[in-house]
Design a protein around this motif. Sequence first.
Motif, mmCIF file in Angstrom:
data_model
loop_
_atom_site.group_PDB
_atom_site.id
_atom_site.type_symbol
_atom_site.label_atom_id
_atom_site.label_comp_id
_atom_site.label_asym_id
_atom_site.label_seq_id
_atom_site.Cartn_x
_atom_site.Cartn_y
_atom_site.Cartn_z
ATOM 1 N N MET A 228 45.988 25.058 39.730
ATOM 2 C CA MET A 228 45.676 26.237 40.507
ATOM 3 C C MET A 228 44.632 27.061 39.792
ATOM 4 O O MET A 228 44.389 26.894 38.613
ATOM 5 C CB MET A 228 46.942 27.059 40.718
ATOM 6 N N PHE A 229 44.034 27.937 40.556
ATOM 7 C CA PHE A 229 43.035 28.810 39.955
ATOM 8 C C PHE A 229 43.615 30.200 39.775
ATOM 9 O O PHE A 229 44.520 30.617 40.470
ATOM 10 C CB PHE A 229 41.768 28.849 40.816
ATOM 11 N N GLN A 230 43.075 30.907 38.831
ATOM 12 C CA GLN A 230 43.538 32.262 38.576
ATOM 13 C C GLN A 230 42.412 33.244 38.884
ATOM 14 O O GLN A 230 41.255 33.000 38.549
ATOM 15 C CB GLN A 230 43.955 32.417 37.123
ATOM 16 N N ILE A 231 42.772 34.332 39.515
ATOM 17 C CA ILE A 231 41.795 35.366 39.830
ATOM 18 C C ILE A 231 41.981 36.498 38.837
ATOM 19 O O ILE A 231 43.096 37.000 38.658
ATOM 20 C CB ILE A 231 41.995 35.886 41.266
ATOM 21 N N THR A 232 40.877 36.864 38.244
ATOM 22 C CA THR A 232 40.949 37.981 37.295
ATOM 23 C C THR A 232 40.960 39.294 38.074
ATOM 24 O O THR A 232 40.668 39.331 39.270
ATOM 25 C CB THR A 232 39.737 37.967 36.338
ATOM 26 N N VAL A 233 41.289 40.356 37.377
ATOM 27 C CA VAL A 233 41.324 41.677 37.990
ATOM 28 C C VAL A 233 39.937 42.044 38.504
ATOM 29 O O VAL A 233 39.782 42.581 39.611
ATOM 30 C CB VAL A 233 41.834 42.735 36.975
ATOM 31 N N PHE A 234 38.910 41.733 37.739
ATOM 32 C CA PHE A 234 37.540 42.029 38.141
ATOM 33 C C PHE A 234 37.190 41.295 39.441
ATOM 34 O O PHE A 234 36.622 41.873 40.363
ATOM 35 C CB PHE A 234 36.564 41.641 37.025
ATOM 36 N N GLU A 235 37.539 40.023 39.524
ATOM 37 C CA GLU A 235 37.265 39.244 40.729
ATOM 38 C C GLU A 235 38.027 39.806 41.932
ATOM 39 O O GLU A 235 37.516 39.845 43.045
ATOM 40 C CB GLU A 235 37.630 37.781 40.510
ATOM 41 N N MET A 236 39.254 40.236 41.697
ATOM 42 C CA MET A 236 40.076 40.823 42.755
ATOM 43 C C MET A 236 39.420 42.090 43.287
ATOM 44 O O MET A 236 39.321 42.291 44.493
ATOM 45 C CB MET A 236 41.474 41.149 42.220
ATOM 46 N N VAL A 237 38.934 42.950 42.395
ATOM 47 C CA VAL A 237 38.271 44.198 42.802
ATOM 48 C C VAL A 237 37.014 43.875 43.608
ATOM 49 O O VAL A 237 36.745 44.473 44.655
ATOM 50 C CB VAL A 237 37.940 45.071 41.572
ATOM 51 N N VAL A 238 36.234 42.903 43.135
ATOM 52 C CA VAL A 238 35.016 42.514 43.842
ATOM 53 C C VAL A 238 35.355 41.993 45.239
ATOM 54 O O VAL A 238 34.685 42.336 46.227
ATOM 55 C CB VAL A 238 34.218 41.462 43.035
ATOM 56 N N LEU A 239 36.387 41.172 45.363
ATOM 57 C CA LEU A 239 36.794 40.655 46.669
ATOM 58 C C LEU A 239 37.243 41.769 47.609
ATOM 59 O O LEU A 239 36.883 41.779 48.791
ATOM 60 C CB LEU A 239 37.917 39.636 46.510
ATOM 61 N N ILE A 240 38.003 42.728 47.102
ATOM 62 C CA ILE A 240 38.472 43.843 47.931
ATOM 63 C C ILE A 240 37.293 44.671 48.435
ATOM 64 O O ILE A 240 37.207 45.007 49.611
ATOM 65 C CB ILE A 240 39.480 44.712 47.157
ATOM 66 N N VAL A 241 36.357 44.960 47.534
ATOM 67 C CA VAL A 241 35.172 45.737 47.929
ATOM 68 C C VAL A 241 34.350 44.949 48.946
ATOM 69 O O VAL A 241 33.881 45.498 49.954
ATOM 70 C CB VAL A 241 34.325 46.106 46.686
ATOM 71 N N LEU A 242 34.182 43.668 48.720
ATOM 72 C CA LEU A 242 33.408 42.826 49.626
ATOM 73 C C LEU A 242 34.054 42.761 51.009
ATOM 74 O O LEU A 242 33.377 42.933 52.034
ATOM 75 C CB LEU A 242 33.270 41.419 49.037
#
Length: 75
Positions: free
Chosen positions: A1-15
């Motif tokens: 599985m892949f892991q999403i970092t907090v930074f990636e999560m924030v970027v996805l939410i903003v996007l």
Amino acid sequence: MFQITVFEMVVLIVLISTIGQLIRQRMRSQKISREQLKELEQKIRRIDELEERIRVLERIVTDPKENLRRDIGAL
């Protein structure tokens, strides 16, 4: 599985929220455009009606028979 970092999560939410706002704005602008189009069509119809009335009035005013009627009526 892949892991999403907090930074990636924030970027996805903003996007995702940005895309959602863009879609909402696009839908609103299309709705306004349709309403404006209907209003414009009504105004064009009204202008056409007024132009026809002006044509009729011009015919009445410039008709020699009408001028004679008015002159006779004024006597």
